[in-house]
Design a protein around this motif. Structure first.
Motif, PDB file in Angstrom:
ATOM      1  N   PRO A 107       0.809  -1.224   0.000  1.00  0.00           N
ATOM      2  CA  PRO A 107       0.000   0.000   0.000  1.00  0.00           C
ATOM      3  C   PRO A 107       0.840   1.271   0.000  1.00  0.00           C
ATOM      4  N   ILE A 108       0.175   2.371  -0.291  1.00  0.00           N
ATOM      5  CA  ILE A 108       0.780   3.694  -0.101  1.00  0.00           C
ATOM      6  C   ILE A 108       0.582   4.056   1.371  1.00  0.00           C
ATOM      7  N   PRO A 109       1.646   4.239   2.132  1.00  0.00           N
ATOM      8  CA  PRO A 109       1.489   4.475   3.574  1.00  0.00           C
ATOM      9  C   PRO A 109       0.715   5.763   3.874  1.00  0.00           C
ATOM     10  N   GLN A 110      -0.222   5.660   4.801  1.00  0.00           N
ATOM     11  CA  GLN A 110      -0.943   6.851   5.243  1.00  0.00           C
ATOM     12  C   GLN A 110      -0.008   7.847   5.917  1.00  0.00           C
ATOM     13  N   GLN A 113       1.359  11.515   5.084  1.00  0.00           N
ATOM     14  CA  GLN A 113       0.689  12.779   5.419  1.00  0.00           C
ATOM     15  C   GLN A 113       1.577  13.694   6.257  1.00  0.00           C
ATOM     16  N   TYR A 114       2.576  13.107   6.927  1.00  0.00           N
ATOM     17  CA  TYR A 114       3.449  13.911   7.786  1.00  0.00           C
ATOM     18  C   TYR A 114       4.581  14.581   7.008  1.00  0.00           C
ATOM     19  N   GLN A 135      -5.502  10.952   3.365  1.00  0.00           N
ATOM     20  CA  GLN A 135      -4.662  11.777   4.239  1.00  0.00           C
ATOM     21  C   GLN A 135      -3.619  12.576   3.468  1.00  0.00           C
ATOM     22  N   LEU A 136      -3.393  12.224   2.185  1.00  0.00           N
ATOM     23  CA  LEU A 136      -2.438  12.997   1.382  1.00  0.00           C
ATOM     24  C   LEU A 136      -2.853  14.460   1.268  1.00  0.00           C
ATOM     25  N   THR A 137      -4.122  14.731   1.539  1.00  0.00           N
ATOM     26  CA  THR A 137      -4.608  16.108   1.494  1.00  0.00           C
ATOM     27  C   THR A 137      -3.868  17.001   2.490  1.00  0.00           C
ATOM     28  N   LEU A 138      -3.332  16.390   3.548  1.00  0.00           N
ATOM     29  CA  LEU A 138      -2.616  17.162   4.561  1.00  0.00           C
ATOM     30  C   LEU A 138      -1.261  17.649   4.063  1.00  0.00           C
ATOM     31  N   CYS A 139      -0.802  17.107   2.930  1.00  0.00           N
ATOM     32  CA  CYS A 139       0.427  17.615   2.296  1.00  0.00           C
ATOM     33  C   CYS A 139       0.032  18.803   1.426  1.00  0.00           C
ATOM     34  N   LEU A 160      -8.741  15.150  -2.281  1.00  0.00           N
ATOM     35  CA  LEU A 160      -7.563  15.559  -3.052  1.00  0.00           C
ATOM     36  C   LEU A 160      -7.840  16.812  -3.880  1.00  0.00           C
ATOM     37  N   GLY A 161      -9.093  17.046  -4.193  1.00  0.00           N
ATOM     38  CA  GLY A 161      -9.444  18.249  -4.939  1.00  0.00           C
ATOM     39  C   GLY A 161      -9.258  19.515  -4.136  1.00  0.00           C
ATOM     40  N   LEU A 162      -9.044  19.379  -2.822  1.00  0.00           N
ATOM     41  CA  LEU A 162      -8.829  20.555  -1.974  1.00  0.00           C
ATOM     42  C   LEU A 162      -7.401  21.069  -2.048  1.00  0.00           C
ATOM     43  N   LEU A 163      -6.518  20.298  -2.704  1.00  0.00           N
ATOM     44  CA  LEU A 163      -5.118  20.716  -2.825  1.00  0.00           C
ATOM     45  C   LEU A 163      -5.025  21.855  -3.850  1.00  0.00           C
TER      46      LEU A 163
END
Length: 267
Positions: A107-110, A113-114, A135-139, A160-163
């Motif tokens: 998997p792609i690790p959650q 996000q950090y 959680q990628l949205t946090l990047c 993801l559209g919020l990026l």
């Protein structure tokens, strides 16, 4: 002369600069989670992890340093196997991660996000499985997400559209399903919109920017056909019923006429 000698002795006595402990943990766990059958990462050793950078100079192939910290990892097309360690998130100064064109699975690790400074994420052309972590949205600085040509499943996270900085997005040729988020396919304002090539090769995806699915058009035709067929069947049944009723009536009338003729006297 004496002062110069004293200065050199003092410098020699100072400990060598060591890397950030977070970077060391990041590199150590990443090397343990990856398999390198072609030995392209021979210099990725524990001793190097303790001091991978000197200012802007990197001692690790594929790593770029900025002020003594790892800020870019580019390990592309090296036939790497294994998985992506969640401890990669310890490289907190990382701005670009490119592990494309390998055979990395899992998997792609959650925990990615950090990586709050991450701007480029390219994990394309691997064998990654599972869902895309929302959680990628946090990047928040991400402007490139390239995950094409993997085995990813599930839906595309709407978050993801919020990026706001996202300018390149590609999830083509996976096993994704469900609707394409309008926040990606039909973004509003001045945000970049991503065309069908960003989503193609996923049989289960639908919605804009794809054209209406053929199955939807066929279903409408099928409904019309069923309606027409039902009407025709009803008409045939009704006509058949009338014919049968007429036949029975005719037989009854003939029988009644026969009875009457038998009762009438002969003259």
């Amino acid at each position: 002369m004496g002062l110069l000698i004293l200065f050199l002795v003092t410098c020699a006595a100072l400990p060598l600069a060591s890397s950030d402990p977070n970077d060391e943990a990041c590199l150590t766990h990443l090397s343990q989670s990856l398999m390198d059958p072609l030995k392209n990462l021979q210099n990725w050793t524990k001793s190097t992890f303790s001091n991978p950078c000197s200012g802007f100079t990197s001692y690790l192939p594929g790593a770029t340093c900025n002020n003594g910290r790892i800020y870019k990892l580019s390990l592309t097309n090296l036939s790497l196997q294994g998985s992506i360690s969640p401890f990669l998130s310890n490289c907190t100064n990382l701005q670009s991660l490119d592990l494309s064109s390998n055979s990395i699975s899992g998997p792609i690790p959650q925990d990615l996000q950090y990586l709050v400074n991450l701007a480029v994420l390219n994990l394309s052309s691997n064998r990654l499985e599972g869902e895309i972590p929302p959680q990628l949205t946090l990047c928040a600085y991400l402007n490139v997400i390239d995950l094409h040509d993997n085995l990813l499943t599930g839906q595309i996270p709407q978050q993801l559209g919020l990026l706001a900085r996202l300018s390149a997005f590609d999830v083509s040729y996976n096993k994704l399903s469900g609707p394409i988020p309008a926040s990606l396919g039909n973004r509003s304002g001045n945000l970049p919109r991503f065309n069908a090539t960003s989503f193609e090769g996923n049989k289960g995806l639908y919605g804009y920017p794809f054209p209406p699915r053929k199955s939807e058009g066929l279903s409408v035709l099928a409904i019309v056909g069923i309606g027409l067929g039902s009407g025709l069947a009803s008409l045939v049944l009704s006509f058949t019923g009338v014919c049968i009723w007429l036949k029975i009536t005719e037989q009854k009338m003939a029988a009644e006429e026969g009875k009457i003729s038998q009762l009438m006297p002969d003259y």
